[in-house]
Write a protein that holds these residues in place. Structure first.
Motif, PDB file in Angstrom:
ATOM      1  N   GLY A   1       0.824  -1.198   0.000  1.00  7.39           N
ATOM      2  CA  GLY A   1       0.000   0.000   0.000  1.00  7.39           C
ATOM      3  C   GLY A   1       0.856   1.244   0.000  1.00  7.39           C
ATOM      4  N   THR A   2       0.279   2.346  -0.472  1.00  7.49           N
ATOM      5  CA  THR A   2       1.042   3.582  -0.597  1.00  7.49           C
ATOM      6  C   THR A   2       0.366   4.739   0.135  1.00  7.49           C
ATOM      7  OG1 THR A   2      -0.033   4.537  -2.568  1.00  7.49           O
ATOM      8  CG2 THR A   2       1.647   2.819  -2.939  1.00  7.49           C
ATOM      9  N   THR A   3       1.091   5.828   0.203  1.00  8.57           N
ATOM     10  CA  THR A   3       0.589   7.054   0.832  1.00  8.57           C
ATOM     11  C   THR A   3      -0.381   7.790  -0.077  1.00  8.57           C
ATOM     12  OG1 THR A   3       2.517   8.264   0.009  1.00  8.57           O
ATOM     13  CG2 THR A   3       2.638   7.376   2.264  1.00  8.57           C
ATOM     14  N   SER A   4      -0.633   7.270  -1.276  1.00 11.51           N
ATOM     15  CA  SER A   4      -1.625   7.849  -2.183  1.00 11.51           C
ATOM     16  C   SER A   4      -2.874   6.980  -2.295  1.00 11.51           C
ATOM     17  CB  SER A   4      -1.024   8.039  -3.584  1.00 11.51           C
ATOM     18  OG  SER A   4      -0.031   9.031  -3.565  1.00 11.51           O
ATOM     19  N   GLY A   5      -3.056   6.049  -1.363  1.00 16.10           N
ATOM     20  CA  GLY A   5      -4.255   5.213  -1.361  1.00 16.10           C
ATOM     21  C   GLY A   5      -4.273   4.142  -2.430  1.00 16.10           C
ATOM     22  N   ARG A   6      -3.108   3.830  -2.992  1.00 15.01           N
ATOM     23  CA  ARG A   6      -3.055   2.779  -4.006  1.00 15.01           C
ATOM     24  C   ARG A   6      -2.558   1.469  -3.413  1.00 15.01           C
ATOM     25  NH1 ARG A   6      -0.018   4.096  -9.295  1.00 15.01           N
ATOM     26  NH2 ARG A   6       1.700   4.700  -7.921  1.00 15.01           N
TER      27      ARG A   6
ATOM     28  N   ILE B   1      -0.523  -1.691  -4.899  1.00  9.69           N
ATOM     29  CA  ILE B   1       0.248  -2.217  -6.018  1.00  9.69           C
ATOM     30  C   ILE B   1       0.425  -3.712  -5.753  1.00  9.69           C
ATOM     31  CG2 ILE B   1       2.376  -2.013  -7.347  1.00  9.69           C
ATOM     32  CD1 ILE B   1       0.822   0.651  -7.226  1.00  9.69           C
ATOM     33  N   TYR B   2       0.217  -4.543  -6.790  1.00 11.98           N
ATOM     34  CA  TYR B   2       0.302  -5.977  -6.533  1.00 11.98           C
ATOM     35  C   TYR B   2       0.797  -6.757  -7.742  1.00 11.98           C
ATOM     36  CZ  TYR B   2      -4.249  -6.156  -8.888  1.00 11.98           C
ATOM     37  OH  TYR B   2      -5.269  -6.029  -9.792  1.00 11.98           O
ATOM     38  N   SER B   3       1.327  -7.930  -7.443  1.00 16.50           N
ATOM     39  CA  SER B   3       1.746  -8.898  -8.441  1.00 16.50           C
ATOM     40  C   SER B   3       1.177 -10.248  -8.029  1.00 16.50           C
ATOM     41  CB  SER B   3       3.277  -8.993  -8.505  1.00 16.50           C
ATOM     42  OG  SER B   3       3.665 -10.074  -9.338  1.00 16.50           O
ATOM     43  N   VAL B   4       0.678 -11.001  -8.978  1.00 19.17           N
ATOM     44  CA  VAL B   4       0.153 -12.335  -8.682  1.00 19.17           C
ATOM     45  C   VAL B   4       1.065 -13.428  -9.220  1.00 19.17           C
ATOM     46  CG1 VAL B   4      -2.248 -11.561  -8.539  1.00 19.17           C
ATOM     47  CG2 VAL B   4      -1.332 -12.319 -10.734  1.00 19.17           C
ATOM     48  N   ASN B   5       2.228 -13.030  -9.762  1.00 23.13           N
ATOM     49  CA  ASN B   5       3.112 -14.007 -10.399  1.00 23.13           C
ATOM     50  C   ASN B   5       4.578 -13.809  -9.979  1.00 23.13           C
ATOM     51  OD1 ASN B   5       3.614 -11.635 -11.773  1.00 23.13           O
ATOM     52  ND2 ASN B   5       2.863 -12.371 -13.753  1.00 23.13           N
ATOM     53  N   LYS B   6       4.802 -13.704  -8.678  1.00 18.36           N
ATOM     54  CA  LYS B   6       6.150 -13.604  -8.109  1.00 18.36           C
ATOM     55  C   LYS B   6       6.922 -12.391  -8.613  1.00 18.36           C
ATOM     56  CE  LYS B   6       6.664 -18.590  -7.458  1.00 18.36           C
ATOM     57  NZ  LYS B   6       7.487 -19.759  -7.741  1.00 18.36           N
ATOM     58  N   GLY B   7       6.211 -11.305  -8.904  1.00 18.69           N
ATOM     59  CA  GLY B   7       6.868 -10.077  -9.313  1.00 18.69           C
ATOM     60  C   GLY B   7       7.184  -9.979 -10.793  1.00 18.69           C
ATOM     61  N   GLN B   8       6.675 -10.902 -11.596  1.00 19.48           N
ATOM     62  CA  GLN B   8       6.915 -10.850 -13.046  1.00 19.48           C
ATOM     63  C   GLN B   8       6.233  -9.639 -13.682  1.00 19.48           C
ATOM     64  OE1 GLN B   8       8.906 -12.894 -14.884  1.00 19.48           O
ATOM     65  NE2 GLN B   8       9.489 -13.871 -12.990  1.00 19.48           N
ATOM     66  N   SER B   9       5.017  -9.324 -13.221  1.00 17.95           N
ATOM     67  CA  SER B   9       4.283  -8.163 -13.709  1.00 17.95           C
ATOM     68  C   SER B   9       3.526  -7.541 -12.539  1.00 17.95           C
ATOM     69  CB  SER B   9       3.321  -8.544 -14.838  1.00 17.95           C
ATOM     70  OG  SER B   9       2.367  -9.481 -14.369  1.00 17.95           O
ATOM     71  N   TRP B  10       3.162  -6.267 -12.694  1.00 14.09           N
ATOM     72  CA  TRP B  10       2.548  -5.515 -11.603  1.00 14.09           C
ATOM     73  C   TRP B  10       1.274  -4.824 -12.070  1.00 14.09           C
ATOM     74  CZ3 TRP B  10       4.449  -5.887  -6.720  1.00 14.09           C
ATOM     75  CH2 TRP B  10       5.685  -6.526  -6.603  1.00 14.09           C
ATOM     76  N   SER B  11       0.290  -4.774 -11.183  1.00 11.22           N
ATOM     77  CA  SER B  11      -0.978  -4.095 -11.429  1.00 11.22           C
ATOM     78  C   SER B  11      -1.251  -3.186 -10.251  1.00 11.22           C
ATOM     79  CB  SER B  11      -2.110  -5.116 -11.576  1.00 11.22           C
ATOM     80  OG  SER B  11      -1.860  -5.989 -12.652  1.00 11.22           O
ATOM     81  N   GLN B  12      -2.308  -2.392 -10.361  1.00  6.33           N
ATOM     82  CA  GLN B  12      -2.657  -1.524  -9.242  1.00  6.33           C
ATOM     83  C   GLN B  12      -4.156  -1.475  -9.021  1.00  6.33           C
ATOM     84  OE1 GLN B  12      -1.531   2.542  -9.806  1.00  6.33           O
ATOM     85  NE2 GLN B  12      -3.044   2.896 -11.384  1.00  6.33           N
ATOM     86  N   GLY B  13      -4.513  -1.341  -7.774  1.00  8.96           N
ATOM     87  CA  GLY B  13      -5.879  -1.070  -7.370  1.00  8.96           C
ATOM     88  C   GLY B  13      -5.861   0.228  -6.600  1.00  8.96           C
ATOM     89  N   SER B  14      -7.032   0.743  -6.316  1.00  7.79           N
ATOM     90  CA  SER B  14      -7.105   2.004  -5.592  1.00  7.79           C
ATOM     91  C   SER B  14      -8.233   1.963  -4.583  1.00  7.79           C
ATOM     92  CB  SER B  14      -7.324   3.165  -6.564  1.00  7.79           C
ATOM     93  OG  SER B  14      -7.489   4.374  -5.859  1.00  7.79           O
ATOM     94  N   LEU B  15      -7.966   2.578  -3.452  1.00 10.46           N
ATOM     95  CA  LEU B  15      -9.002   2.724  -2.443  1.00 10.46           C
ATOM     96  C   LEU B  15     -10.052   3.733  -2.902  1.00 10.46           C
ATOM     97  CD1 LEU B  15      -9.906   1.903   0.365  1.00 10.46           C
ATOM     98  CD2 LEU B  15      -8.371   3.606   1.312  1.00 10.46           C
ATOM     99  N   GLY B  16      -9.653   4.654  -3.774  1.00  7.49           N
ATOM    100  CA  GLY B  16     -10.588   5.634  -4.314  1.00  7.49           C
ATOM    101  C   GLY B  16     -10.912   6.777  -3.379  1.00  7.49           C
TER     102      GLY B  16
ATOM    103  N   THR C   1      -9.257  10.190  -2.039  1.00  3.26           N
ATOM    104  CA  THR C   1      -8.156  11.138  -2.195  1.00  3.26           C
ATOM    105  C   THR C   1      -7.513  11.422  -0.851  1.00  3.26           C
ATOM    106  OG1 THR C   1      -9.278  12.138  -4.079  1.00  3.26           O
ATOM    107  CG2 THR C   1      -7.536  13.431  -3.030  1.00  3.26           C
ATOM    108  N   GLY C   2      -6.205  11.321  -0.789  1.00  2.00           N
ATOM    109  CA  GLY C   2      -5.463  11.609   0.439  1.00  2.00           C
ATOM    110  C   GLY C   2      -5.328  10.439   1.396  1.00  2.00           C
ATOM    111  N   ALA C   3      -5.950   9.293   1.085  1.00  2.00           N
ATOM    112  CA  ALA C   3      -5.879   8.134   1.981  1.00  2.00           C
ATOM    113  C   ALA C   3      -4.473   7.553   2.009  1.00  2.00           C
ATOM    114  CB  ALA C   3      -6.869   7.071   1.552  1.00  2.00           C
TER     115      ALA C   3
END
Length: 195
Positions: A125-130, A132-147, A149-151
């Motif tokens: 998790g980040t200081t921007s409410g995002r 960041i995740y990988s489901v394949n041992k870090g081969q590729s990365w995606s992001q989700g968001s809490l939605g 602002t400021g979270a």
């Protein structure tokens, strides 16, 4: 100092901020060595250490996740606008910047304690409410968001590769209350729990 394989204390090689152990012999510690982000590896339970400088792509080490005795990721704060993500396929004896490391927003960082892993997946998790995740041992990365602002995401936990919860604060204010949210799709979308 940390406990060694035989229960005694051993001196770690620098100021530590992250730790993972594969077994009683293979131990990895991340942190700052002479103000440079580094990962140290012991193959004898802390009896001796070898250190790799990863400061070319990370300003700090926030977490280390070993998926097995060979494959792992180190996660740190950004250099040149990209999160500091490194990969190993050699049990931590060598590290390289992960291909496709996610872009960080301006002044975005990873909150200590906001890294979670399960199986081949890892989230942070980040200081921007995002998230960041990988489901394949870090081969590729995606992001989700809490939605929100400021979270700021404080902690993440998953019970499997799909269902997770997180603890967040709606702002960076010291008195911002802690709140929770959950995901049922691996971290892509999050829904706040009404308080």
């Amino acid at each position: 100092r940390v406990a060694g394989a035989n229960g005694g204390l051993v001196t770690i090689p620098f100021t530590a901020s992250a730790l993972d152990a594969v077994n009683t012999n293979l131990v990895l510690i991340g942190g700052l060595n002479s103000s440079k982000a580094s990962v140290s590896r012991s193959t004898n339970g802390g009896g001796s250490w070898s250190t790799t400088d990863i400061s070319a792509y990370a300003t700090s080490v926030v977490g280390i996740v070993m998926f097995d005795a060979s494959n792992g990721v180190v996660i740190g704060n950004p250099v040149s606008g990209k999160f500091g993500i490194g990969k190993t396929t050699t049990g931590g004896s060598a590290w390289a910047q992960a291909t496709g490391s996610p872009i960080a927003n301006q002044n975005e960082s990873i909150v200590s304690g906001s890294i979670c892993s399960w199986g081949d997946a890892v989230w942070f998790g980040t200081t921007s409410g995002r998230v960041i995740y990988s489901v394949n041992k870090g081969q590729s990365w995606s992001q989700g968001s809490l939605g929100i602002t400021g979270a700021q995401i404080v902690s993440i936990a998953f019970r499997d590769s799909t269902n997770g919860v997180l603890l967040y604060r709606a702002s960076s204010a010291n008195d911002a209350p802690y709140q929770t949210a959950y995901s049922v799709n691996g971290g892509l979308n999050w829904k706040s729990v009404a308080t």
